[in-house]
Structures are given as structure tokens and as C-alpha cells.
Design an enzyme around this catalytic site. Structure first.
Site, PDB file in Angstrom:
ATOM      1  N   ASP A   7       0.863  -1.197   0.000  1.00  0.00           N
ATOM      2  CA  ASP A   7       0.000   0.000   0.000  1.00  0.00           C
ATOM      3  C   ASP A   7       0.888   1.231   0.000  1.00  0.00           C
ATOM      4  O   ASP A   7       1.961   1.250   0.630  1.00  0.00           O
ATOM      5  CB  ASP A   7      -0.893   0.035   1.246  1.00  0.00           C
ATOM      6  CG  ASP A   7      -2.067  -0.932   1.130  1.00  0.00           C
ATOM      7  OD1 ASP A   7      -2.233  -1.530   0.040  1.00  0.00           O
ATOM      8  OD2 ASP A   7      -2.783  -1.102   2.134  1.00  0.00           O
ATOM      9  N   ASP A  54      -4.679   2.209  -4.100  1.00  0.00           N
ATOM     10  CA  ASP A  54      -3.228   2.146  -3.913  1.00  0.00           C
ATOM     11  C   ASP A  54      -2.778   0.748  -3.508  1.00  0.00           C
ATOM     12  O   ASP A  54      -1.708   0.576  -2.935  1.00  0.00           O
ATOM     13  CB  ASP A  54      -2.789   3.156  -2.845  1.00  0.00           C
ATOM     14  CG  ASP A  54      -3.379   2.835  -1.463  1.00  0.00           C
ATOM     15  OD1 ASP A  54      -4.467   2.222  -1.424  1.00  0.00           O
ATOM     16  OD2 ASP A  54      -2.748   3.178  -0.449  1.00  0.00           O
TER      17      ASP A  54
END
Length: 770
Positions: free
Chosen positions: A644, A687
């Protein structure tokens, strides 16, 4: 390079220089073997290669333009280093050769087989090698044939050196024998004269005795310095003389040999009975059957092995006692060379009998010396009895009544017969000749021939090769008629239509080849698929063509590029079978370019993330499943990394979604650049990124990979004119026996721990099953 290897290479190069063969003109005695290798193994390239210090030089070659290449890229250098047959089925898959200029460029080496060729001393000088421009495996029969041909090349290479050594040894032995016989005769006369002086002049005894001692020493010096072994024997078979050459030949010192029974010491056990009988006869009659003859006999050495010796023996009497004097020369090497030459001749005869091309040869006087099986079949002649030269009813080959020019009823003049022309010194190439034999259908042949000359240019005879092309000429007429019927229909069909014969040569091609590929259909006729369409096109369809010629239909689809334009061609190969025999293949090809492009676009849209260009979730699921299957088959471990972007929502909120998209694109590019080509990077959503890591052997190795990824992300991002620090949180799940769900859950738990620990880091969790 080690000192031992340096010495070996120096010896090898010295042996190569001793032959004085580098940079010499081409010679038929080598060319015939490279042609045989190319024909027998069905390869386009064959060569006899000598490996020099910095280059490999082609003494003989077929299918190659270059006469030498640097040794640094030479396949044959590997072969002589290995000291055994080197086989490379596909050079593009071999780490030693995949980036070799001879593979990536001309001549496009794909398959290679090379057999080392050695000097008389055993140094590897080069190879006899065969090369194919398509991948292939060489079976045991092909490699055995390559080794046999290489052995023939090796014998031919070393022949002159062996012959010179043999001739020099024989000349020296003859000169020595003549000298020794003259000396023995001289000594005999001297002894006779001295005996007369002793009887006539007692007063001169001391002078005569001194002269005898001098003569004895002189004979001793001659015997001791003689290069041939000298053995003196009395009538009881006891050895009385044994010179240094005898010590070297048999291994017994003079002190050990003197007084020994010669039969027990040097005569092989199987021959002693006959030897003893001859010596008994000599004792009784004084007659030795072997005297004044030059004989070749086996002799026994101290080590127990046998040597073939050339022996001359004489007998004489001293004070009423009989003696034998024998001179012996080791000729084992000469006998071995003669046997090797005979074996080579037998092998060459067998090869000539096996080929389907008629071969006829004659000597310098025009007498037939060779008439092989194919030539006998063409002339309806039975095989000649063993050891009997081949002949024809009129004593000549191609008598004027047997030959005529195609389309003519007139006999071919005798001086125009190809063998006669070759015997006069002409090189004859593919001369059409009609062979007329009683009770047989006339046969159309193409005849090629050349004169045979010796190493000094002396004329030895001539040889011709006869190709029977009768059936081919008749089939061509039928093909022309068939093509005329087919072309009107085929030229108007929106597809490529062709017919290929069993020899893989085009016999028909419609006009669509010109429209689609810019090829002239007329120019394609008679050319092979590889010649007309290129080696790449043929290589992709070779298996389908071979299966079709074996009777099975095949479909092949591939991209064809012409003049900067690419088409996807789908080709159906349908065998033409008549009475169970495959006569050729029908080829129907359609243009699948538009359909495949549409499929490609749909596949790309379904499996690619539109923002980063990376694989999307669907593609990731497929690649993960494939990686798990491979890990199960190979018994290997697998890792899955979840990543992430730290504080990505803050980037979107403060800089806008455009900047966020730019960060995600750069983030994806850095990940892709940091992993191996076998690892699969994908973007799932927002993301969230994942990486499938194959062949990761331990959980500790996962931590190393994670730190490498963090190092790739940490350098500042340059986004819309701003320098932006970006970090990432990474969780990696690892399993020795991976399962999809357990691996994904382990990666998620590890990612959660990284975020709890303050982000910008990596955590690794090993699955419980691993």
C-alpha cells in the site's frame, strides 16, 4: 590459463603447424567427406575445421562462404576442449551459444554436432562438424556416421606425415642392411685372408691377431650403432649377440639376453613349435629356410606384448660352428597404417554402395575401377563378384550405343561421353544424357564429373555421378496440366491456395500471394517453402508440413511480415493421398489479422489496469493460480507481497486526484523495475499492489526482497513540478506448499503488522502449512 593447459595448447598448435596445412587451397580428399557429411546427415552446412591459436579455419566447407572465424565464437573450440562429440540441439537455448554472432547472425546456427579430429600424437586439431539452421536432435546413428567420417578425415589428414616417416624408416633400413651386408662380406674376406696368412706366415701371427682384434671391434661398433635390432644365434639357439637397438625393441638388456634361448625369449608361444623344427633342421643340414629373405613376423617383448618386425637373416660358420645373424626392424606402425588405409577404403566403398546416386570411376588408362549399386541398377547389371573389377558387355562404360542426347535418336559421340570428358581434364556439371539399355525404358539422367589427380597433380583417372531424373521430368508435365486447371478457380478465391510436393517444393500458388505477401506466384514454383517464404516461416510450419506429408492434416496460425506490413495467416495443411501414398499437400490460408487484433484488444482491456498499464485483479488471479501450479509441480516455495502507498488519501486530498494518479503510475513503474522478469506485479484497486514472487526459498529471503522494494520507493517522486516523499507498507506471505487463500491471508496479516509498526517497512509471515 593454467601452466598444464598452456603446455597442452602449445603441443596442439605445434602438431597443427607440423602438418603445414593451414591456409592451403581446398582439396578433394577432404571435400568429399564434407559433402558426404552434409548429404548423409541432411544438413545445409558441413565443414572440416582446424582450430588455430586465434581463429578457426575451414579447410573444407559446404554451405559456408566464410573461410575462417574468430576462435572466441567457434563452436568447434568447445568440441576440442571437451575431447568428445559436441552436440547442440538448439543453440538459442544453450547459454554458451545463445548470444553467439554465428547464432544471432549469419549463418544462423541452430543445431550443431562436431567430432574432434586428432593428430598422430593424439592432440585435437579441429573437428568435422555439421550445422543446421533449424533446431534438431542428432540420433545415435547420425552421430556414429559423423564419428566414422571424422575418423576418415583424421586418417587423410595424418596420412602424408605417416607415409613420410615410413618411407624414411624403410630407406634407412635398406641403406643400413646394404651397409651391414657389405661390412659382413668385407669381414669374411678379411678373415679368410688372415687365415691364409696364419698358415703361410707363422711369423706374422701377432700382426694378424692384432688385425683381427681391430676388425672385431669395428664390427662391434657397427652392430652397436645400428638402428636395426641385431641378434646373433648359435646352432643351439643361444643368443650370442644383442645390440642396443635389440635392447630398446625387446626390453631385455644385453647381459640378460646373452646365453638365453632365442625361441623362449622373443618367439610367441604359438609359433615356437615351428621355430624349433626349423632350428633342428638347421642343426642337421646347415640349411635355414628363412635365410636371404625379408620376412614380417610377430615377436615377443619383455612386457609380454607382440610387435610386428621385418627380419632379414643370414647364416655363417666359424671354426666349424654354425651361426645365424638376424636384423630386425619394428614395423608395427607401418602395418597399422596399412590396415587403417584398408579400413578407410572399405568404409568408402560401403558409403558409395549405399547412396542412391550412380557413381562410375576409371583409372588413368580409362579402365573401369568403380561401378556402384545405383549405376548397376540404372544399367540393369548384376553385382560384380568380390574382387573382380566392374565391367560392361563391351568393356567400356557408356559405349556409344548406350548414350544419346535427350530428344535425339543419334548416338552420343564417344569423345562427348561425360566420363571421357572428365578423363581429359574437364569438369562436367549436370549434362543431360539419355541412357538406352536393351529391354529397358530409356532413362533421362543428369551427369556431373571431374578428373582425379594426385597430390602432385598427376592424373589418376576420372569419376562421374549420375542422377536419374526420369520420373521427375514426367511428373513435371502432369503438374503443369494440373496447375492450369486449378489457377483460374484459385486466383479468384479470397485465400492463399498452394500445392506442395513431397520434396516441400511449391508446385502451385494462386495470385493472392502477390496481393497479400508481394510474392510472384510464378517465381515460387520449384522453390522450397524455406526458399520462397523464408527460414522463419518454414521453421514455424515445419512440424505441420512433416505431419501432413505423413498423412495427418494440420492447422497452423502465425504472423507473416512483408514490406513492413504484418498479417496473421491461418493455414490448413491437407495431405493429398492416393492409394495410401501421400503425394503432396494442399495448403489453404485465410487472413485472420482483423479477428486476432479484435481478440487482442478485448483481452488487453479485460486484463490490464488502465491507469498504470500493469496487470489488473483478473490477470493477477490467473497468474497466481499458474504460479501455484508450477510450485506444486516443481516442489518449490512461493511468496505473495501486498503493498500500500502510505498516506495515499492525504496525497489525493491535498494535491488532487491527478497528482495521486501520477504517484500510482510512478509507484507501479518502480515496482516493476525492481523485481525479476519471472515475478508478476499487479494493481488490484486504489493504492493496493501485489507481487507474485516465485522461487523464493526461505522466509528470510522475502525480507531481503522487501527491503529492496522499499529502497526503490523511497527516493523522492517528482509530481507536477513538486518533489514528493512517498513510502510504502509491505506484507509478504511465504509458503513451502502454497495455497491461494492461505497465502493471501498471510500477506494481509503481514501488511497489517507493518502498518501497526508505523508504516514504511516490511513484515514477513510464513504460512502454517509451510
Amino acid at each position: 590459463m593454467s601452466e598444464q593447459h598452456h603446455c597442452t595448447e602449445a603441443a596442439r598448435l605445434a602438431a597443427l603447424r607440423q602438418l603445414a596445412i593451414l591456409d592451403t587451397p581446398a582439396e578433394e580428399r577432404f571435400d568429399r567427406y564434407t559433402r558426404l557429411a552434409a548429404a548423409a546427415l541432411r544438413v545445409p552446412i558441413a565443414a572440416f575445421v582446424l582450430v588455430d591459436a586465434e581463429r578457426q579455419w575451414f579447410k573444407s566447407r559446404v554451405g559456408l562462404d566464410a573461410c575462417a572465424t574468430p576462435r572466441s565464437i567457434a563452436f568447434c573450440s568447445h568440441a576440442i576442449a571437451a575431447g568428445d562429440t559436441l552436440v547442440v540441439p538448439d543453440a538459442r537455448l544453450d547459454q554458451r551459444f545463445c548470444d553467439n554472432p554465428l547464432v544471432t547472425g549469419a549463418p544462423g546456427v541452430r543445431a550443431y554436432a562436431g567430432q574432434p579430429v586428432y593428430s598422430v600424437g593424439g592432440e585435437p586439431l579441429g573437428t568435422l562438424c555439421v550445422i543446421d539452421t533449424v533446431p534438431r536432435a542428432f540420433d545415435a546413428q547420425a552421430l556414429r556416421l559423423l564419428r566414422d567420417l571424422a575418423a576418415l578425415v583424421q586418417e587423410e589428414l595424418n596420412r602424408d606425415l605417416l607415409v613420410r616417416a615410413r618411407d624414411a624408416a624403410e630407406a634407412g633400413l635398406r641403406e643400413l642392411n646394404e651397409h651391414l651386408e657389405a661390412r659382413v662380406l668385407e669381414r669374411t674376406r678379411a678373415l679368410h685372408d688372415n687365415n691364409e696368412l696364419l698358415r703361410q706366415e707363422i711369423a706374422r701371427r701377432e700382426q694378424v691377431e692384432s688385425s683381427l682384434r681391430h676388425n672385431k671391434q669395428r664390427v662391434r661398433n657397427v652392430i652397436d650403432t645400428c638402428l636395426a635390432a641385431f641378434v646373433g644365434i648359435d646352432e643351439e639357439q643361444r643368443i650370442t649377440e644383442w645390440n642396443p637397438a635389440a635392447e630398446k625393441l625387446f626390453g631385455w638388456s644385453r647381459a640378460e639376453a646373452l646365453g638365453q634361448n632365442v625361441g623362449t625369449l622373443i618367439v610367441p608361444a604359438r609359433l615356437r613349435e615351428r621355430h624349433d623344427a626349423g632350428m633342428a633342421r638347421f642343426q642337421i643340414t646347415g640349411d635355414a629356410a628363412m635365410c636371404s629373405q625379408l620376412l614380417e613376423l610377430p615377436a615377443l617383448t619383455r612386457a609380454g606384448d607382440e610387435r610386428i618386425v621385418e627380419m632379414s637373416i643370414n647364416h655363417f660358420e666359424v671354426d666349424g660352428q654354425r651361426f645365424l645373424a638376424a636384423f630386425l626392424q619394428d614395423v608395427s606402425a607401418r602395418i597399422a597404417a596399412q590396415q587403417a588405409l584398408r579400413a578407410k577404403e572399405q568404409l568408402l566403398d560401403a558409403v558409395l554402395e549405399a547412396v542412391d546416386v550412380g557413381v562410375v570411376a576409371c583409372d588413368a588408362a580409362g579402365a573401369i575401377t568403380l561401378f556402384n549399386r545405383a549405376a548397376r541398377k540404372l544399367h540393369n547389371l548384376p553385382p560384380a563378384p568380390a574382387g573382380v573389377p566392374p565391367s560392361l558387355p563391351d568393356g567400356r562404360w557408356f559405349g556409344s550405343h548406350q548414350l544419346r542426347q535427350p530428344g535425339s535418336l543419334d548416338a552420343l559421340p564417344d569423345d562427348m561421353v561425360p566420363l571421357r570428358r572428365a578423363l581429359r581434364g574437364e569438369s562436367v556439371v549436370n549434362v543431360p544424357v539419355e541412357v538406352v539399355v536393351a529391354d529397358m525404358k530409356p532413362r533421362l539422367t543428369l551427369v556431373s564429373g571431374r578428373p582425379l589427380t594426385g597430390p602432385r597433380g598427376e592424373r589418376l583417372g576420372a569419376v562421374v555421378a549420375i542422377n536419374d531424373v526420369t520420373d521427375l521430368a514426367e511428373s513435371r508435365g502432369r503438374i503443369v496440366e494440373s496447375e492450369e486447371r486449378l489457377r483460374t478457380i484459385a486466383d479468384n478465391v479470397p485465400a492463399l491456395i498452394a500445392y506442395i510436393g513431397p520434396d516441400l517444393r511449391y508446385r502451385f500458388a494462386n495470385e493472392r500471394y502477390a496481393d497479400w505477401l508481394g510474392l510472384d506466384p510464378a517465381a515460387m514454383l520449384g522453390r522450397t517453402v524455406a526458399e520462397a517464404m523464408g527460414e522463419l516461416f518454414y521453421g514455424e510450419r515445419r512440424a505441420a508440413l512433416e505431419a501432413c506429408m505423413a498423412g495427418s492434416a494440420r492447422v497452423v496460425e502465425g504472423e507473416v511480415r512483408r514490406y513492413g506490413h504484418s498479417r496473421v495467416i491461418r493455414s490448413s495443411y491437407i495431405p493429398h493421398v492416393r492409394d495410401g501414398v501421400v503425394l503432396g499437400a494442399y495448403v489453404f490460408s485465410t487472413d485472420m489479422t482483423a479477428a486476432r487484433e479484435h481478440e487482442r484488444q478485448l483481452h488487453a482491456l479485460a486484463h490490464t489496469d488502465h491507469l498504470t498499464g500493469l496487470p489488473n485483479r483478473r490477470a493477477h488471479e490467473q497468474r497466481l493460480a499458474q504460479a501455484i501450479d508450477r510450485a506444486h509441480r516443481n516442489g518449490s516455495a512461493l511468496a505473495l507481497a501486498s503493498l500500500d502507498v502510505d498516506h495515499f488519501k492525504q496525497i489525493n486530498d491535498t494535491l488532487g486526484h491527478g497528482a495521486g494518479d501520477a504517484v500510482l503510475r510512478e509507484f507501479g513503474q518502480r515496482l516493476a523495475a525492481s523485481v525479476r522478469v519471472t515475478d508478476a506485479v499487479a494493481r488490484l484497486a486504489g493504492d493496493e499492489f501485489v507481487i507474485v514472487l516465485e522461487q523464493v526459498h526461505t522466509a528470510a529471503e522475502c525480507a531481503t526482497i522487501g527491503r529492496k522494494l522499499l529502497d526503490a520507493i523511497r527516493p523522492s517522486f517528482f509530481v507536477e513540478g513538486r518533489i514528493l516523499p512517498v513510502t510504502a507498507s509491505i506484507g509478504i506471505g511465504w509458503s513451502a506448499r502454497p495455497e491461494r487463500r492461505a497465502l493471501a491471508e498471510a500477506a494481509d496479516r503481514a501488511l497489517y503488522r507493518t502498518k501497526e509498526a508505523g508504516r514504511d517497512g516490511v513484515s514477513v509471515e510464513q504460512c502454517r502449512d509451510g
